[in-house]
Design a protein around this motif. Structure first.
Motif, short mmCIF file in Angstrom:
data_model
loop_
_atom_site.label_atom_id
_atom_site.label_comp_id
_atom_site.label_asym_id
_atom_site.label_seq_id
_atom_site.Cartn_x
_atom_site.Cartn_y
_atom_site.Cartn_z
N THR A 418 -6.32 18.38 19.42
CA THR A 418 -7.52 17.51 19.33
C THR A 418 -7.43 16.55 18.15
O THR A 418 -8.39 15.84 17.86
CB THR A 418 -8.80 18.36 19.22
OG1 THR A 418 -8.68 19.28 18.13
CG2 THR A 418 -9.07 19.11 20.51
N GLY A 419 -6.30 16.54 17.46
CA GLY A 419 -6.09 15.53 16.43
C GLY A 419 -6.42 15.96 15.01
O GLY A 419 -6.40 15.12 14.10
N GLU A 420 -6.72 17.23 14.80
CA GLU A 420 -6.98 17.75 13.46
C GLU A 420 -8.07 16.96 12.73
O GLU A 420 -7.93 16.61 11.56
CB GLU A 420 -5.69 17.79 12.62
CG GLU A 420 -4.62 18.67 13.23
CD GLU A 420 -3.43 18.90 12.30
OE1 GLU A 420 -3.66 19.22 11.13
OE2 GLU A 420 -2.28 18.75 12.77
N PHE A 442 -13.36 11.92 24.77
CA PHE A 442 -12.06 11.90 24.08
C PHE A 442 -10.92 12.39 24.96
O PHE A 442 -9.77 12.42 24.52
CB PHE A 442 -12.13 12.76 22.80
CG PHE A 442 -13.00 12.18 21.71
CD1 PHE A 442 -12.67 10.97 21.11
CD2 PHE A 442 -14.15 12.84 21.29
CE1 PHE A 442 -13.46 10.43 20.11
CE2 PHE A 442 -14.94 12.32 20.30
CZ PHE A 442 -14.60 11.11 19.69
N GLY A 443 -11.24 12.81 26.16
CA GLY A 443 -10.19 13.28 27.08
C GLY A 443 -9.69 14.67 26.76
O GLY A 443 -8.60 15.06 27.22
N HIS A 444 -10.45 15.41 26.01
CA HIS A 444 -9.99 16.74 25.62
C HIS A 444 -10.23 17.79 26.70
O HIS A 444 -9.86 18.95 26.52
CB HIS A 444 -10.65 17.16 24.30
CG HIS A 444 -10.19 16.34 23.13
ND1 HIS A 444 -10.96 16.11 22.02
CD2 HIS A 444 -9.01 15.67 22.92
CE1 HIS A 444 -10.29 15.35 21.15
NE2 HIS A 444 -9.10 15.07 21.68
N ASP A 445 -10.85 17.37 27.80
CA ASP A 445 -10.97 18.29 28.94
C ASP A 445 -9.68 18.27 29.77
O ASP A 445 -9.57 19.00 30.77
CB ASP A 445 -12.17 17.92 29.81
CG ASP A 445 -12.13 16.47 30.25
OD1 ASP A 445 -11.32 15.68 29.72
OD2 ASP A 445 -12.94 16.11 31.13
N ARG A 446 -8.72 17.44 29.34
CA ARG A 446 -7.46 17.36 30.08
C ARG A 446 -6.27 17.88 29.27
O ARG A 446 -5.13 17.81 29.72
CB ARG A 446 -7.20 15.91 30.50
CG ARG A 446 -8.26 15.36 31.44
CD ARG A 446 -7.88 13.99 32.01
NE ARG A 446 -7.72 12.97 30.99
CZ ARG A 446 -8.73 12.24 30.49
NH1 ARG A 446 -9.96 12.45 30.93
NH2 ARG A 446 -8.51 11.33 29.58
N GLY A 483 -13.99 18.36 9.22
CA GLY A 483 -12.95 18.47 10.24
C GLY A 483 -11.91 19.51 9.86
O GLY A 483 -11.56 19.66 8.69
N LEU A 484 -11.39 20.24 10.87
CA LEU A 484 -10.39 21.27 10.63
C LEU A 484 -8.99 20.72 10.83
O LEU A 484 -8.75 19.93 11.75
CB LEU A 484 -10.62 22.45 11.58
CG LEU A 484 -12.00 23.12 11.55
CD1 LEU A 484 -12.02 24.33 12.49
CD2 LEU A 484 -12.40 23.53 10.15
N SER A 485 -8.08 21.14 9.98
CA SER A 485 -6.68 20.76 10.12
C SER A 485 -5.82 21.98 9.83
O SER A 485 -6.29 22.98 9.27
CB SER A 485 -6.31 19.62 9.16
OG SER A 485 -6.52 20.02 7.82
N ILE A 486 -4.57 21.91 10.22
CA ILE A 486 -3.66 23.05 10.04
C ILE A 486 -2.98 22.92 8.69
O ILE A 486 -2.40 21.89 8.36
CB ILE A 486 -2.61 23.09 11.17
CG1 ILE A 486 -3.31 23.11 12.53
CG2 ILE A 486 -1.71 24.31 11.02
CD1 ILE A 486 -2.36 22.94 13.69
N SER A 487 -3.06 23.99 7.89
CA SER A 487 -2.42 23.99 6.58
C SER A 487 -0.93 24.21 6.73
O SER A 487 -0.42 24.49 7.82
CB SER A 487 -3.02 25.10 5.71
OG SER A 487 -2.63 26.36 6.23
N GLU A 488 -0.21 24.11 5.64
CA GLU A 488 1.22 24.38 5.67
C GLU A 488 1.47 25.82 6.10
O GLU A 488 2.40 26.11 6.87
CB GLU A 488 1.84 24.12 4.29
CG GLU A 488 3.36 24.26 4.26
CD GLU A 488 4.05 23.40 5.32
OE1 GLU A 488 4.98 23.91 6.00
OE2 GLU A 488 3.66 22.21 5.49
#
Length: 600
Positions: A418-420, A442-446, A483-488
């Protein structure tokens, strides 16, 4: 002439023997040595300096952070017949002149003073002309820049080392991790060999931590166990403090707000009511801090996440100072973590300080999310150790764990796809295959992660994400909209896919653990409980007549012992712990009369 400390303990305080390290500390200071004392709240730190101050020649000088705290301590000492006074900015005219005369004539056993007042040149000049038995610095953690409650005025107290090199120095605190302890010792020139570490355990306190679900309902459930008792409810904001106090009043409680934005007179009035009335709940920000010497606080609730384990320990430690069983409850959620991290990143503190604050917050989150014994985790943070306590929520009802490896991979993948940039609620909706119009927009249902998390409900997914944030696998955009993002560490998890056990969210419970309570008013037989209430009413009547808090007359623990033993004479009453000679002379007949009435 040097008096016998044990004789003072019995005649002034009404106790036959010292507890724990008290005797060693008193003997050490009596010999003229410096001392650092780390002892849990309620462990008897005050006796460690009060008794040597009375026993050694000269006047004991006690540095204390708040006027209200000094006033309570002085009131309690005077009730016991000790010549004590406080020097502060509230003293005016004749009162100040009278105190000067008492100091100069050597009439005082103990003088309490704030650091700002003490360090004034005229005060130091007076004290140089006054024989001092010792200098005790209470709440010494305020001296450390790494402590949770640093005060610049305390940092200047290292001037006392040069000013009074031959006077024994004592630094006392209930809250100091290893770096804080080292800094206190260094600044006050106290040797490590002069340190007495009594540990941090408060076995009478029950710890409970729960996810925020419906905070008001959770608090109301918690308070059911504490009808007619005093307690503290901590909130993070001034607005929430006011709103929660009003809501509690609507529920039938006597609740008062306390925060730094209030008028000083109103704040003082509320604090006085809390100290002098029974069954008052103080709803407060951390502005309601160390000036709390009330021993019968039966509960402390946090409706928001504190800033560190030190702060949590200090604030929960205001419960059960008399040693009787007391409860704590902390509620927290995803928003609390985001807010606390934002506070750190947006502060003006230098980067090393921010780094330390991040570590402290992570440690607190670890305590909140642990599946093991809360007390073990809490004590381990301070370098103290114990087995499972049997007196916390996780010991009473161990949380269920599940293999969260797949759930973690799904959550991290969803954040990535979803783009972090989206917050917790949105990620949960995508995982559950929700119909939020933004998802379609946003098209996130696809995307491949749409609807792949239907094996868990939204509450479970919120708990999973909260744990991933606590574990630093997921970062939160503090400057933006959360907003959430992935850490190292999260990206490494995606690559390596190690197994990960997570907690299953459970409904919070706030009932006391069976068998955890020792002697309490509610645990007394009905007849003793009736007498206890009558003794409590007599205590309130006497305290009100003198405009002092009831607990400076006698603690609840002493009233419980009186209700159980039912002494019929002064000599029998003198054997009750907490009944010293002066209090026996002043109040013995009044309390014996109440006991006699209940014997008929």
């Amino acid at each position: 002439m040097i008096a016998d400390p044990l004789h003072i303990l019995k005649t002034v305080y009404g106790y036959d023997a010292f507890r724990g390290l008290q005797a060693d500390i008193v003997d050490h200071v009596m010999a003229g040595n410096n001392a650092f004392v780390l002892m849990p709240t309620g462990g008897g730190k005050s006796l460690c300096y009060q008794i040597p101050a009375m026993a050694r020649p000269g006047m004991g000088l006690v540095v204390s952070p708040l006027i209200a705290l000094m006033a309570d301590q002085v009131a309690a000492l005077r009730q016991a017949g000790v010549k004590a006074a406080a020097l502060n900015s509230d003293l005016q005219g004749d009162e100040r002149h009278m105190l000067w005369r008492e100091i100069s004539s050597g009439a005082l056993d103990l003088l309490y003073v704030a650091p700002e007042t003490l360090l004034r040149p005229d005060i130091l000049d007076l004290l140089h002309r006054t024989p001092l038995s010792l200098i005790a610095i209470d709440e010494a953690h305020c001296l450390s820049q790494w402590g949770h409650d640093f005060r610049p005025s305390y940092r200047q107290l290292d001037a006392l080392v040069a000013q009074f090199p031959d006077t024994p120095r004592m630094a006392l605190t209930a809250t100091a991790d290893a770096p804080t302890r080292a800094e206190i010792l260094s600044h006050l020139r106290i040797a490590e060999s002069d340190a007495f570490i009594a540990g941090f355990d408060r076995p009478n306190i029950r710890y409970a931590i729960a996810e925020k679900d419906n905070p008001r309902a959770q608090l109301k459930h918690f308070l059911k166990e504490h009808e007619g008792e005093s307690g503290i409810v901590y909130c993070l904001s001034k607005r929430k403090t006011e709103e929660m106090a009003a809501w509690l009043r609507d529920q039938g409680y006597t609740a008062l707000p306390y925060h730094g934005g209030m008028d000083k007179a109103e704040r003082q009035t509320n604090q006085t009511r809390f100290h002098r009335e029974e069954a008052v709940i103080m709803v407060a920000t951390i502005a309601f801090g160390m000036g709390i010497d009330k021993p019968d606080v039966r509960f402390v609730a946090h409706l928001d996440l504190p800033g560190s384990i030190e702060a949590y320990y200090q604030e929960t430690g205001r419960a059960g100072r008399d040693g009787l069983p007391s409860d704590t409850l902390m509620l927290y959620g995803h928003e609390d973590i985001v807010l606390r991290r934002r506070f750190i990143e947006e502060s003006d503190a230098p980067e090393p300080r921010k780094h330390t604050e991040r570590q402290k917050l992570d440690a607190l989150l670890g305590l909140a999310e642990t599946a093991g014994c809360r007390r073990q985790a809490l004590l381990a943070y301070f370098g103290d150790h114990s087995g499972p306590c049997g007196n916390c929520d996780t010991c009473a009802e161990p949380p269920d764990l599940f293999d969260g490896t797949v759930a973690t991979l799904k959550a991290l993948s969803c954040i990535h796809r979803t783009g972090e940039r989206f917050g917790q609620a949105y990620i949960v909706e995508v995982l559950l295959g929700g119909s939020d119009e933004r998802i379609a927009q946003f098209g996130h249902d696809r995307i491949s992660t749409y609807g792949i998390g239907k094996e868990h409900d939204s509450r479970t997914w919120r708990a999973i994400l909260r744990q991933l944030i606590a574990l630093r696998l997921v970062d939160v955009d503090l400057a933006g909209h959360g907003g959430l993002s992935i850490s190292e560490a999260g990206r490494r998890f995606l690559r390596e896919r190690p197994s990960l056990m997570l907690r299953v969210p459970t409904k919070p419970r706030a009932t006391r653990v069976k068998g955890a309570a020792s002697r309490t008013p509610t645990a007394l037989p009905e007849t003793d409980r009736t007498l206890f209430q009558a003794l409590r009413e007599k205590r309130t009547e006497i305290a009100r007549a003198q405009s002092v808090p009831p607990y400076v007359i006698f603690h609840d623990r002493t009233l419980i012992e009186l209700a159980a033993a039912r002494p019929g004479s002064r000599s029998q009453m003198a054997k009750i712990p907490g009944v010293g000679e002066v209090k026996l002379d002043r109040y013995g007949d009044a309390f014996l009369a109440v006991i006699a009435e209940h014997e008929e």
